[in-house]
Design an enzyme around this catalytic site. Structure first.
Site, PDB file in Angstrom:
ATOM      1  N   LYS A   1       3.441   1.579  -3.400  1.00  0.00           N
ATOM      2  CA  LYS A   1       2.489   0.225  -4.778  1.00  0.00           C
ATOM      3  C   LYS A   1       3.334   0.887  -6.265  1.00  0.00           C
ATOM      4  O   LYS A   1       3.674  -0.177  -7.061  1.00  0.00           O
ATOM      5  CB  LYS A   1       0.995   1.174  -5.452  1.00  0.00           C
ATOM      6  CG  LYS A   1       0.216   0.161  -4.079  1.00  0.00           C
ATOM      7  CD  LYS A   1      -1.206   0.821  -4.385  1.00  0.00           C
ATOM      8  CE  LYS A   1      -1.545   0.800  -3.843  1.00  0.00           C
ATOM      9  NZ  LYS A   1      -3.659   0.928  -3.859  1.00  0.00           N
TER      10      LYS A   1
ATOM     11  N   THR B   1       0.998  -1.094   0.276  1.00  0.00           N
ATOM     12  CA  THR B   1      -0.145   0.290  -0.155  1.00  0.00           C
ATOM     13  C   THR B   1       1.088   1.029   0.170  1.00  0.00           C
ATOM     14  O   THR B   1       2.160   1.097  -0.080  1.00  0.00           O
ATOM     15  CB  THR B   1      -1.041  -0.303   1.367  1.00  0.00           C
ATOM     16  OG1 THR B   1      -1.822   0.857   0.950  1.00  0.00           O
ATOM     17  CG2 THR B   1       0.082  -0.078   2.046  1.00  0.00           C
TER      18      THR B   1
ATOM     19  N   ASP C   1      -6.024  -4.693  -7.670  1.00  0.00           N
ATOM     20  CA  ASP C   1      -7.757  -3.076  -7.462  1.00  0.00           C
ATOM     21  C   ASP C   1      -8.178  -2.845  -8.781  1.00  0.00           C
ATOM     22  O   ASP C   1      -9.201  -2.185  -8.547  1.00  0.00           O
ATOM     23  CB  ASP C   1      -6.718  -1.951  -7.273  1.00  0.00           C
ATOM     24  CG  ASP C   1      -5.689  -1.710  -6.204  1.00  0.00           C
ATOM     25  OD1 ASP C   1      -6.441  -2.175  -4.563  1.00  0.00           O
ATOM     26  OD2 ASP C   1      -4.732  -0.618  -5.327  1.00  0.00           O
TER      27      ASP C   1
END
Ligand code: NDP
Length: 284
Positions: free
Chosen positions: A67, A63, A103
């Protein structure tokens, strides 16, 4: 059996929802693994990443703020993650570190769960026939833009406070996809289309600021417009309140958080994620 580990690499990590999402899923499948919080200052990132090769380590989530910076530290980067330039999931396979981005497909699965698009034979979600307005041009927006473009969307409009960033993102998408992408910095130039999806990928709403889209602009969209706010904490934002006032369908980012987590779980374990257990854990 031996104790396994997986964890979250970032800084900060303390407020992450990932442990409460992943630990019940590991437990439900009887996988003897602990999901740990690995707060990592920048100077320790390299050591932290290489430690993922240790025996018993399944991999990690990545995170803020790493990233992007982890990509050159990995052995293999999945093509979609390479295209987006961001990795949120690392898998340790026989001491080789593989990077993925869950994601982007997580967003598409979330939209499909909310009744948008269609599931293809290959497991991909098609958004053929839809047009999307993407609010933002930062890291989250980049993943969303690639996800939308890869889903066969008819047209993408990127609206961002700084026009230059919107233009850069639009140009990046156009290198790989043929769908028309427009960049705007003024919401008054938005031309609403039928079957539209509005996605907030800005951070406006995290701290109860005004909405990222003025109410009078939102009011110009068709009644079948779907509004998705990637923010999940808080679960209610001004954008979502506006959408509900106008009786537009709307959802917050919890569904995307759930699906990116489920996809990561499947990569680490090679088993189907217990989606309903994860959903219940997240809602608790
Ligand atoms: P970035 O800092 O990379 O980007 C922030 C974006 O918000 C930029 O487009 C920026 O515009 C815009 N912005 C910030 N402040 C304002 C403002 N006052 N007015 C107008 N625009 C503003 O952040 P990220 O892309 O990493 O994250 C964005 C959001 O996405 C976060 O809220 C995060 O919670 C959410 N997210 C949700 C996920 C999920 O699973 N549901 C996954 C990942 C992120 P400009 O370019 O002009 O500065």
């Amino acid at each position: 059996g031996p104790q396994l580990r997986v964890g979250l690499i970032g800084d900060p990590v303390a407020h992450s929802f990932s442990p409460r999402l992943q630990q019940p899923a590991l437990d439900a499948l009887g996988i003897p693994a602990t999901y740990e919080l690995w707060r990592t200052p920048a100077e320790q990132l390299l050591v932290r990443i290489r430690a993922l090769c240790q025996q018993g380590c399944l991999g990690a989530n990545v995170t803020i703020p790493y990233k992007e910076s982890v990509l050159p530290l990995l052995d293999v980067v999945d093509p979609l993650a390479a295209q987006i330039g961001a990795v949120n999931t690392i898998v340790n396979r026989d001491d080789y570190l593989h990077g993925y981005n869950t994601d982007a497909p997580g967003l598409l699965r979330a939209l499909h769960e909310h009744g948008l698009g269609s599931l293809q034979a290959d497991g991909m979600i098609s958004l053929k026939g839809y047009t999307a307005v993407l609010l933002g041009a930062g890291g989250a927006a980049r993943g969303a833009a690639f996800a939308l473009a890869s889903s066969g969307i008819e047209c993408l409009v990127i609206l961002n406070r700084s026009l230059e960033r919107a233009q850069l993102l639009a140009a990046l998408i156009q290198k790989s996809y043929e769908c028309p992408v427009f960049s705007l910095s003024d919401s008054n130039f938005l031309i609403p289309h039928s079957s539209s999806i509005i996605i907030n990928a800005t951070s406006v709403g995290l701290h109860e600021e005004a909405s990222p889209l003025p109410a009078d602009v939102l009011a110009r969209f068709n009644a079948d417009t779907f509004v998705y706010d990637m923010i999940y904490n808080p679960i209610q934002t001004n954008l979502l309140l506006q959408a509900r006032t106008m009786e537009l369908r709307a959802a917050n980012g919890l569904s995307m958080l759930l699906h990116q987590g489920a996809l990561a779980f499947e990569l680490w374990t090679n088993q189907p994620a217990p989606l309903e257990i994860m959903r219940a854990a997240l809602m608790r």
